[in-house]
Design an enzyme around this catalytic site. Structure first.
Site, PDB file in Angstrom:
ATOM      1  N   HIS A   3       0.825  -1.204   0.000  1.00 25.70           N
ATOM      2  CA  HIS A   3       0.000   0.000   0.000  1.00 25.70           C
ATOM      3  C   HIS A   3       0.866   1.263   0.000  1.00 25.70           C
ATOM      4  O   HIS A   3       2.085   1.220   0.233  1.00 25.70           O
ATOM      5  CB  HIS A   3      -0.923   0.010   1.223  1.00 25.70           C
ATOM      6  CG  HIS A   3      -0.166  -0.009   2.527  1.00 25.70           C
ATOM      7  ND1 HIS A   3       0.423   1.113   3.060  1.00 25.70           N
ATOM      8  CD2 HIS A   3       0.092  -1.021   3.389  1.00 25.70           C
ATOM      9  CE1 HIS A   3       1.020   0.801   4.193  1.00 25.70           C
ATOM     10  NE2 HIS A   3       0.842  -0.483   4.420  1.00 25.70           N
ATOM     11  N   GLU A   5       2.028   5.187   1.338  1.00 31.03           N
ATOM     12  CA  GLU A   5       2.425   5.711   2.644  1.00 31.03           C
ATOM     13  C   GLU A   5       1.203   6.133   3.461  1.00 31.03           C
ATOM     14  O   GLU A   5       0.284   6.767   2.953  1.00 31.03           O
ATOM     15  CB  GLU A   5       3.342   6.917   2.470  1.00 31.03           C
ATOM     16  CG  GLU A   5       3.854   7.468   3.802  1.00 31.03           C
ATOM     17  CD  GLU A   5       4.489   8.834   3.680  1.00 31.03           C
ATOM     18  OE1 GLU A   5       5.703   8.934   3.910  1.00 31.03           O
ATOM     19  OE2 GLU A   5       3.760   9.805   3.348  1.00 31.03           O
ATOM     20  N   LEU A   7      -0.264   7.596   7.568  1.00 31.26           N
ATOM     21  CA  LEU A   7       0.099   8.499   8.659  1.00 31.26           C
ATOM     22  C   LEU A   7       1.091   7.840   9.610  1.00 31.26           C
ATOM     23  O   LEU A   7       2.085   8.451   9.999  1.00 31.26           O
ATOM     24  CB  LEU A   7      -1.150   8.936   9.415  1.00 31.26           C
ATOM     25  CG  LEU A   7      -0.928   9.856  10.621  1.00 31.26           C
ATOM     26  CD1 LEU A   7      -0.293  11.167  10.188  1.00 31.26           C
ATOM     27  CD2 LEU A   7      -2.240  10.104  11.356  1.00 31.26           C
ATOM     28  N   GLU A  80      -1.673  -7.149   7.443  1.00 31.14           N
ATOM     29  CA  GLU A  80      -0.321  -6.997   7.962  1.00 31.14           C
ATOM     30  C   GLU A  80      -0.102  -7.948   9.137  1.00 31.14           C
ATOM     31  O   GLU A  80      -1.051  -8.451   9.746  1.00 31.14           O
ATOM     32  CB  GLU A  80      -0.098  -5.545   8.394  1.00 31.14           C
ATOM     33  CG  GLU A  80       1.277  -5.224   8.968  1.00 31.14           C
ATOM     34  CD  GLU A  80       2.429  -5.515   8.019  1.00 31.14           C
ATOM     35  OE1 GLU A  80       2.668  -6.707   7.748  1.00 31.14           O
ATOM     36  OE2 GLU A  80       3.094  -4.553   7.578  1.00 31.14           O
ATOM     37  N   VAL A  81       1.155  -8.196   9.469  1.00 28.98           N
ATOM     38  CA  VAL A  81       1.517  -8.945  10.674  1.00 28.98           C
ATOM     39  C   VAL A  81       0.911  -8.244  11.888  1.00 28.98           C
ATOM     40  O   VAL A  81       0.889  -7.005  11.958  1.00 28.98           O
ATOM     41  CB  VAL A  81       3.047  -9.024  10.814  1.00 28.98           C
ATOM     42  CG1 VAL A  81       3.446  -9.716  12.112  1.00 28.98           C
ATOM     43  CG2 VAL A  81       3.662  -9.746   9.611  1.00 28.98           C
ATOM     44  N   PHE A  82       0.414  -9.023  12.847  1.00 25.58           N
ATOM     45  CA  PHE A  82      -0.197  -8.453  14.051  1.00 25.58           C
ATOM     46  C   PHE A  82       0.849  -8.295  15.139  1.00 25.58           C
ATOM     47  O   PHE A  82       1.573  -9.238  15.473  1.00 25.58           O
ATOM     48  CB  PHE A  82      -1.328  -9.365  14.536  1.00 25.58           C
ATOM     49  CG  PHE A  82      -2.089  -8.842  15.716  1.00 25.58           C
ATOM     50  CD1 PHE A  82      -2.538  -7.535  15.752  1.00 25.58           C
ATOM     51  CD2 PHE A  82      -2.359  -9.661  16.806  1.00 25.58           C
ATOM     52  CE1 PHE A  82      -3.248  -7.041  16.837  1.00 25.58           C
ATOM     53  CE2 PHE A  82      -3.063  -9.178  17.904  1.00 25.58           C
ATOM     54  CZ  PHE A  82      -3.511  -7.868  17.917  1.00 25.58           C
TER      55      PHE A  82
END
Length: 221
Positions: A3, A5, A7, A80-82
């Protein structure tokens, strides 16, 4: 594809299952990525179910001139990885806590940590360092990656080329395990926002990454 960039990317904060919006810079960069991929034909486009990935795939879809893409299907397996209770923390904090828990020199350099203790122990140590022990370990992440590949195979039976937007550490973990240039033990470069990683998924279900962390302009129609 990773994805654009967000915040938390800009602020240097841990961003796994928590979500923050794309920045104006992220959107601007993605418009350039969309233009680079505008004449590449995709049979379909997919994303993880996190909003930063969904917003990214729609920007790419809207800029494509040669593909007929319908409703975007979202796959939670490609999240994403948690990072458990580290979510939203300063990135330096999680890696310093991990290195302390591993009993090595305190450092915020994640590559140094991984290459010192090994990728498999690394995930276990992150889970141990997490005060609530909720972060994904090696077994949990490997099982999710396998489910993700199986889900993608089932969805793309009649498709030849698809685009799927996922996340940096998840893509990197796929790369460590499935990229032909990885030894499966040590760290590899972290994918940049908007980069493209190309994988081949056979009818038998074998998955292999053949190009990793590439700028989108390298891919031809």
């Amino acid at each position: 594809m990773r994805h654009g960039e967000t915040l938390f990317n800009r602020l240097g904060k841990v961003q796994g299952w928590c979500d923050t919006p794309l920045t104006s810079q992220g959107i601007s960069d993605l418009k350039k990525t969309a233009e680079a991929l505008a004449d590449v034909h995709f049979d379909n486009m997919y994303s993880s179910d996190l909003k930063r990935a969904i917003d990214t795939v729609h920007l790419i879809k809207d800029g494509n001139r040669v593909s007929q893409i319908g409703k975007i299907k979202k796959f939670p397996e490609f999240r994403e990885v948690f990072y458990g209770s580290f979510e939203g923390s300063e990135i330096d904090h999680i890696w310093k806590a991990t290195s302390r828990t591993a009993g090595i020199r305190e450092t915020s350099d994640v590559t140094e940590i991984i290459n010192t203790i090994g990728i498999y122990k690394f995930r276990e140590v992150v889970k141990k360092a997490d005060p609530r022990h909720l972060a994904e370990n090696t077994e949990e992440l490997n099982l999710r990656m396998a489910r993700a590949i199986d889900r993608l195979k089932a969805a793309t039976q009649r498709e030849k080329r698809v685009l799927l937007v996922s996340h940096g550490d998840f893509i990197k973990t796929l790369g460590i395990k499935y990229w032909e240039q990885s030894d499966g033990l040590h760290d590899i470069p972290f994918p940049t926002n908007g980069s493209v990683t190309r994988g081949v998924l056979t009818d038998s279900g074998k998955f292999e990454i053949v190009d990793y962390n590439c700028p989108p302009e390298e891919f031809e129609a």
